[in-house]
Design a protein around this motif. Sequence first.
Motif, PDB file in Angstrom:
ATOM      1  N   ASP A  49      51.128 -24.954  14.735  1.00 53.97           N
ATOM      2  CA  ASP A  49      50.195 -23.979  14.327  1.00 53.97           C
ATOM      3  C   ASP A  49      50.107 -22.699  14.974  1.00 53.97           C
ATOM      4  O   ASP A  49      49.578 -21.578  14.252  1.00 53.97           O
ATOM      5  CB  ASP A  49      48.605 -24.718  15.116  1.00 53.97           C
ATOM      6  N   ARG A  50      50.729 -22.422  16.013  1.00 55.77           N
ATOM      7  CA  ARG A  50      50.758 -21.328  16.813  1.00 55.77           C
ATOM      8  C   ARG A  50      52.375 -21.160  17.135  1.00 55.77           C
ATOM      9  O   ARG A  50      52.633 -21.143  18.446  1.00 55.77           O
ATOM     10  CB  ARG A  50      50.194 -21.047  18.048  1.00 55.77           C
ATOM     11  N   PRO A  51      53.380 -20.853  16.346  1.00 56.92           N
ATOM     12  CA  PRO A  51      54.558 -20.863  16.486  1.00 56.92           C
ATOM     13  C   PRO A  51      55.200 -19.701  17.499  1.00 56.92           C
ATOM     14  O   PRO A  51      54.614 -18.689  17.580  1.00 56.92           O
ATOM     15  CB  PRO A  51      55.305 -20.580  15.332  1.00 56.92           C
ATOM     16  N   VAL A  52      56.104 -19.838  18.336  1.00 59.92           N
ATOM     17  CA  VAL A  52      56.834 -19.077  19.477  1.00 59.92           C
ATOM     18  C   VAL A  52      58.085 -18.306  18.753  1.00 59.92           C
ATOM     19  O   VAL A  52      58.760 -19.320  18.094  1.00 59.92           O
ATOM     20  CB  VAL A  52      56.863 -19.638  20.709  1.00 59.92           C
ATOM     21  N   VAL A  53      57.850 -17.084  18.861  1.00 62.72           N
ATOM     22  CA  VAL A  53      59.229 -16.467  18.318  1.00 62.72           C
ATOM     23  C   VAL A  53      59.853 -16.150  19.560  1.00 62.72           C
ATOM     24  O   VAL A  53      59.185 -15.426  20.478  1.00 62.72           O
ATOM     25  CB  VAL A  53      58.805 -15.065  17.661  1.00 62.72           C
ATOM     26  N   ARG A  54      61.303 -16.370  19.704  1.00 65.10           N
ATOM     27  CA  ARG A  54      61.831 -16.070  21.213  1.00 65.10           C
ATOM     28  C   ARG A  54      62.913 -15.323  20.685  1.00 65.10           C
ATOM     29  O   ARG A  54      63.720 -15.464  19.885  1.00 65.10           O
ATOM     30  CB  ARG A  54      62.044 -17.609  21.483  1.00 65.10           C
ATOM     31  N   ALA A  55      63.289 -14.271  21.568  1.00 63.87           N
ATOM     32  CA  ALA A  55      64.574 -13.447  21.640  1.00 63.87           C
ATOM     33  C   ALA A  55      65.230 -13.840  22.924  1.00 63.87           C
ATOM     34  O   ALA A  55      64.628 -13.321  23.904  1.00 63.87           O
ATOM     35  CB  ALA A  55      64.376 -12.135  21.352  1.00 63.87           C
ATOM     36  N   VAL A  56      66.438 -14.360  22.847  1.00 59.87           N
ATOM     37  CA  VAL A  56      67.238 -14.485  24.066  1.00 59.87           C
ATOM     38  C   VAL A  56      68.310 -13.382  24.144  1.00 59.87           C
ATOM     39  O   VAL A  56      69.146 -13.218  23.419  1.00 59.87           O
ATOM     40  CB  VAL A  56      67.701 -15.826  24.416  1.00 59.87           C
ATOM     41  N   VAL A  57      68.087 -12.563  25.288  1.00 52.60           N
ATOM     42  CA  VAL A  57      68.738 -11.367  25.214  1.00 52.60           C
ATOM     43  C   VAL A  57      69.824 -11.354  26.530  1.00 52.60           C
ATOM     44  O   VAL A  57      69.611 -11.219  27.691  1.00 52.60           O
ATOM     45  CB  VAL A  57      67.940  -9.988  25.250  1.00 52.60           C
ATOM     46  N   PRO A  58      71.076 -11.676  26.249  1.00 57.69           N
ATOM     47  CA  PRO A  58      72.001 -11.747  27.296  1.00 57.69           C
ATOM     48  C   PRO A  58      72.201 -10.476  28.103  1.00 57.69           C
ATOM     49  O   PRO A  58      72.107  -9.113  27.695  1.00 57.69           O
ATOM     50  CB  PRO A  58      73.383 -11.930  26.616  1.00 57.69           C
ATOM     51  N   ASP A  59      72.313 -10.542  29.395  1.00 56.78           N
ATOM     52  CA  ASP A  59      72.417  -9.519  30.292  1.00 56.78           C
ATOM     53  C   ASP A  59      74.070  -9.240  30.683  1.00 56.78           C
ATOM     54  O   ASP A  59      74.738 -10.170  30.493  1.00 56.78           O
ATOM     55  CB  ASP A  59      71.841  -9.615  31.871  1.00 56.78           C
ATOM     56  N   THR A  60      74.371  -8.280  30.876  1.00 54.43           N
ATOM     57  CA  THR A  60      75.565  -7.511  31.121  1.00 54.43           C
ATOM     58  C   THR A  60      75.655  -6.772  32.256  1.00 54.43           C
ATOM     59  O   THR A  60      74.917  -6.382  32.908  1.00 54.43           O
ATOM     60  CB  THR A  60      76.243  -6.607  29.902  1.00 54.43           C
ATOM     61  N   GLY A  61      76.896  -6.456  32.674  1.00 56.18           N
ATOM     62  CA  GLY A  61      76.921  -5.447  33.978  1.00 56.18           C
ATOM     63  C   GLY A  61      76.312  -4.292  33.826  1.00 56.18           C
ATOM     64  O   GLY A  61      75.640  -3.501  34.735  1.00 56.18           O
ATOM     65  N   ALA A  62      76.438  -3.721  32.559  1.00 52.77           N
ATOM     66  CA  ALA A  62      75.709  -2.533  32.240  1.00 52.77           C
ATOM     67  C   ALA A  62      74.335  -2.470  31.939  1.00 52.77           C
ATOM     68  O   ALA A  62      73.583  -1.607  31.833  1.00 52.77           O
ATOM     69  CB  ALA A  62      76.626  -1.683  31.048  1.00 52.77           C
TER      70      ALA A  62
END
Length: 84
Positions: A49-62
């Motif tokens: 009913d209330r879907p979650v949109v998820r973005a997993v953003v990897p971290d890097t050294g920069a």
Amino acid sequence: MSCGYPAEIFCLIAKDEATADRAAENLRSVVAEKSPTFDGTKVTVGKGDRPVVRAVVPDTGAQRPGRLILSNIDLWMAIVPSEF
């Protein structure tokens, strides 16, 4: 819930599945346009009913933790329209 590596997770609770799909498409467009800033980002859409949109953003050294709030605000801007 861990993704197994240093990453930031950007989430949006949508009002319905159609809205969630539009938001995910907007996020995927930003990820593609802003390469290499968001390389490796995975955008998913939950169901319900209330879907979650998820973005997993990897971290890097920069690209350190906190960047989605402090400097790389492009994902936020992709969901600014009031429809979300």
